[in-house]
Structure formats: structure tokens, C-alpha cells
Scaffold this motif. Structure first.
Motif, PDB file in Angstrom:
ATOM      1  N   ARG A 194       0.817  -1.215   0.000  1.00  0.00           N
ATOM      2  CA  ARG A 194       0.000   0.000   0.000  1.00  0.00           C
ATOM      3  C   ARG A 194       0.855   1.273   0.000  1.00  0.00           C
ATOM      4  NH1 ARG A 194      -5.389  -1.237   0.825  1.00  0.00           N
ATOM      5  NH2 ARG A 194      -5.831  -3.253   1.815  1.00  0.00           N
ATOM      6  N   ARG A 195       2.133   1.154   0.353  1.00  0.00           N
ATOM      7  CA  ARG A 195       3.030   2.316   0.318  1.00  0.00           C
ATOM      8  C   ARG A 195       3.516   2.616  -1.103  1.00  0.00           C
ATOM      9  NH1 ARG A 195       7.155   1.008   5.364  1.00  0.00           N
ATOM     10  NH2 ARG A 195       5.555   0.535   6.935  1.00  0.00           N
ATOM     11  N   SER A 196       3.334   1.659  -2.003  1.00  0.00           N
ATOM     12  CA  SER A 196       3.822   1.831  -3.372  1.00  0.00           C
ATOM     13  C   SER A 196       2.860   2.670  -4.194  1.00  0.00           C
ATOM     14  CB  SER A 196       3.991   0.461  -4.032  1.00  0.00           C
ATOM     15  OG  SER A 196       4.220   0.588  -5.422  1.00  0.00           O
ATOM     16  N   PRO A 197       3.381   3.498  -5.107  1.00  0.00           N
ATOM     17  CA  PRO A 197       2.489   4.241  -6.000  1.00  0.00           C
ATOM     18  C   PRO A 197       1.814   3.346  -7.037  1.00  0.00           C
ATOM     19  CG  PRO A 197       4.777   4.654  -6.583  1.00  0.00           C
ATOM     20  CD  PRO A 197       4.801   3.875  -5.306  1.00  0.00           C
ATOM     21  N   SER A 198       2.411   2.173  -7.306  1.00  0.00           N
ATOM     22  CA  SER A 198       1.849   1.282  -8.331  1.00  0.00           C
ATOM     23  C   SER A 198       2.030  -0.180  -7.914  1.00  0.00           C
ATOM     24  CB  SER A 198       2.527   1.524  -9.683  1.00  0.00           C
ATOM     25  OG  SER A 198       2.363   2.859 -10.114  1.00  0.00           O
ATOM     26  N   PRO A 199       1.336  -0.611  -6.878  1.00  0.00           N
ATOM     27  CA  PRO A 199       1.541  -1.969  -6.381  1.00  0.00           C
ATOM     28  C   PRO A 199       0.915  -3.039  -7.269  1.00  0.00           C
ATOM     29  CG  PRO A 199      -0.152  -0.867  -5.110  1.00  0.00           C
ATOM     30  CD  PRO A 199       0.387   0.147  -6.059  1.00  0.00           C
ATOM     31  N   ARG A 200       1.626  -4.160  -7.378  1.00  0.00           N
ATOM     32  CA  ARG A 200       1.165  -5.271  -8.203  1.00  0.00           C
ATOM     33  C   ARG A 200       1.293  -6.581  -7.431  1.00  0.00           C
ATOM     34  NH1 ARG A 200      -0.228  -1.226 -10.136  1.00  0.00           N
ATOM     35  NH2 ARG A 200       0.419  -0.276 -12.096  1.00  0.00           N
TER      36      ARG A 200
ATOM     37  N   ASP B 121      -0.016   1.547 -14.713  1.00  0.00           N
ATOM     38  CA  ASP B 121      -1.249   1.945 -14.041  1.00  0.00           C
ATOM     39  C   ASP B 121      -2.414   1.879 -15.028  1.00  0.00           C
ATOM     40  OD1 ASP B 121       0.208   2.414 -11.774  1.00  0.00           O
ATOM     41  OD2 ASP B 121       0.276   4.592 -12.028  1.00  0.00           O
ATOM     42  N   GLY B 122      -3.561   1.487 -14.534  1.00  0.00           N
ATOM     43  CA  GLY B 122      -4.725   1.367 -15.402  1.00  0.00           C
ATOM     44  C   GLY B 122      -4.791   0.029 -16.106  1.00  0.00           C
ATOM     45  N   GLY B 123      -3.827  -0.867 -15.825  1.00  0.00           N
ATOM     46  CA  GLY B 123      -3.807  -2.177 -16.444  1.00  0.00           C
ATOM     47  C   GLY B 123      -4.869  -3.097 -15.875  1.00  0.00           C
ATOM     48  N   PRO B 124      -4.907  -4.317 -16.343  1.00  0.00           N
ATOM     49  CA  PRO B 124      -5.948  -5.252 -15.924  1.00  0.00           C
ATOM     50  C   PRO B 124      -5.784  -5.682 -14.471  1.00  0.00           C
ATOM     51  CG  PRO B 124      -4.285  -6.392 -17.217  1.00  0.00           C
ATOM     52  CD  PRO B 124      -3.954  -4.923 -17.285  1.00  0.00           C
ATOM     53  N   THR B 125      -6.873  -6.082 -13.884  1.00  0.00           N
ATOM     54  CA  THR B 125      -6.844  -6.690 -12.551  1.00  0.00           C
ATOM     55  C   THR B 125      -7.960  -7.717 -12.476  1.00  0.00           C
ATOM     56  OG1 THR B 125      -6.701  -6.234 -10.160  1.00  0.00           O
ATOM     57  CG2 THR B 125      -8.360  -5.005 -11.415  1.00  0.00           C
TER      58      THR B 125
END
Length: 250
Positions: free
Chosen positions: A139-145, A234-238
Motif C-alpha cells: 500500500r506504500r507503493s504508488p503502483s503496487p502489483r 497503471d490502469g492495467g488489468p486486474t
């Protein structure tokens, strides 16, 4: 966190933790992310193989560190999360790669149920345990995967398609991957209003000790889908399931 700390964090190398990273597909995922400039935590139970993998990665120019990690043990996972925080202070990608087949034979009418239990404990509950322990750092990451390494044998669509190549009857391994796929969807639903993207990937039939090196793909090829999903913009699939060719049906 103040503005200066946020700026410093944003300019530090991205950090990944790969479970089961001392060999095979997991090692190649770590190597691939390291080659992209990531700092990589090498999660593995076996100390000798873990440290050997770290040394090999460092020799190749990767910023790697070892993470003692047994995904079936609460204390081990808690300690691993603490170590990642101490070493890196953040986490940008978690690749849940550690997995077992459960051994054989796995005919449903005669299976030793302990084989099923072991497969689910590692391949499903272990993923939940590790993911939840690392979520505060993610959650600290700007773009967590989050990437869960699954298998096409977990696809119920393929399992029920006449003529589809889905391996032998395996009441422990295959359903454990079906379970993992379902868990991935549930995480994606809960985390839909966050910036965390979570997907499942199939590495394909890869030559590793999991299948006595009978696979037709190299570990590097098997690692490619996970690396792609760990670095998706960012904005990729989930909440989806992918292989090299695109989406795999659930």
C-alpha cells in the motif's frame, strides 16, 4: 510520510518479493525483474539454495537480498514481511510463485487426502498468508502489483473442453490452482477501489523439477508472463488470468 520522504521513495528502485525464487521459474522472475533495475527479495525456505541464488543474481548485477520464507508458516511469513520492510521500506510487486504438486498419484477415488491438503496449504493458503502480511508494504507503493503464479490446469473451462491439453487427472494440484484463481478474483473485487492490481498467470508447461524437467518451455519463457504482469502500467488489468498469448479462460 512527508513530501521529502515521498519524493525520495519515488526515486528509489522498485522492490519485488518473489516466493520460491531460489530456482526454476521463480529464480528467472527475480532475474528478469532485476535486469529491469528492480531490487529483488529472493524468498525461499532452503537457506543454502536461497543464498546461492542471491549470489548468482548479484554476480549478474541484480540488487538482490535473501528472504527466509516458508509460506506455510505464520511466524516465517511475519518475519519475512518485517525483513522486507527493514531491507527496502516498501514493496512494489509481490509474485506468489511458490508451489507444489502434492505428489502422486492423484486419482480422486484413491488419493491420499494429505496430498490434497498439502497442495492447498502451499498453493492457496500460503498465497493468502503471504499476500495479507505484505499488503501494508504494498500500500506504500504508488503502483503496487500482485501476481499469483497459477496454471492452465486450474481452468475449469479448459478442463471441461473436449480435447484440451490440461494434463493428467490430478485431484490435488489442478483444483488447488482453480482455488487460487478464485482467490485472485476475490482479492481483485475487494481491492477494486485501490491502486493494487492483482492477476493470475500461467507460465506454460515449463521444464522444472515440478514436472521432472519434462516441460517444453524454458524457465525464462515461463517467467515472462509474471514479469509482464508485475510491471504492468497503471490502469492495467486486474482480476484476470493470463499466459503468453493473452487471457486464459477461468
Amino acid at each position: 510520510m512527508d513530501a521529502m520522504s515521498e519524493t525520495n521513495t519515488a526515486h528509489r528502485p522498485q522492490v519485488a518479493l518473489v516466493t520460491g525464487a531460489n530456482k526454476g521459474i521463480g529464480y528467472e522472475i527475480a532475474a528478469g525483474l532485476g535486469a529491469l533495475g528492480w531490487t529483488v527479495g529472493v524468498g525461499a525456505r532452503n537457506e543454502e539454495r536461497r543464498e546461492s541464488a542471491v549470489e548468482k543474481l548479484r554476480a549478474a548485477g541484480v540488487d538482490a537480498f535473501g528472504v527466509p520464507l516458508d509460506v506455510t508458516d505464520d511466524a516465517s511469513v511475519t518475519a519475512a514481511a518485517r525483513l522486507v520492510e527493514e531491507q527496502a521500506g516498501r514493496l512494489d510487486a509481490l509474485v506468489n510463485n511458490a508451489g507444489i504438486t502434492g505428489g502422486g498419484p492423484q486419482d480422486p477415488t484413491t488419493v491420499d487426502v494429505d496430498r490434497v491438503r498439502a497442495a492447498v496449504e502451499t498453493n492457496v493458503i500460503g498465497v493468502i498468508r503471504v499476500t495479507n502480511a505484505l499488503l501494508p508494504l504494498l500500500r506504500r507503493s504508488p503502483s503496487p502489483r500482485i501476481v499469483n503464479v497459477s496454471s492452465s490446469v486450474g481452468s475449469l473451462t479448459l478442463q471441461t473442453t473436449p480435447g484440451a491439453e490440461v494434463g493428467p487427472v490430478a485431484v490435488a494440484y489442478s483444483p488447488s490452482k482453480t482455488f487460487l484463481n478464485a482467490v485472485t478474483v476475490q482479492y481483485a473485487k475487494e481491492l477494486a477501489d485501490t491502486n493494487i492490481l492483482i492477476n493470475a498467470v500461467c507460465p506454460g508447461y515449463t521444464a522444472t523439477d515440478l514436472n521432472a524437467f519434462q516441460g517444453v518451455r524454458t524457465p525464462q519463457q515461463g517467467a515472462a508472463p509474471a514479469i509482464r504482469l508485475a510491471t504492468v502500467p497503471d490502469g492495467g488489468p486486474t482480476g484476470h488470468f493470463f499466459d503468453d498469448e493473452g487471457k486464459v479462460p477461468w
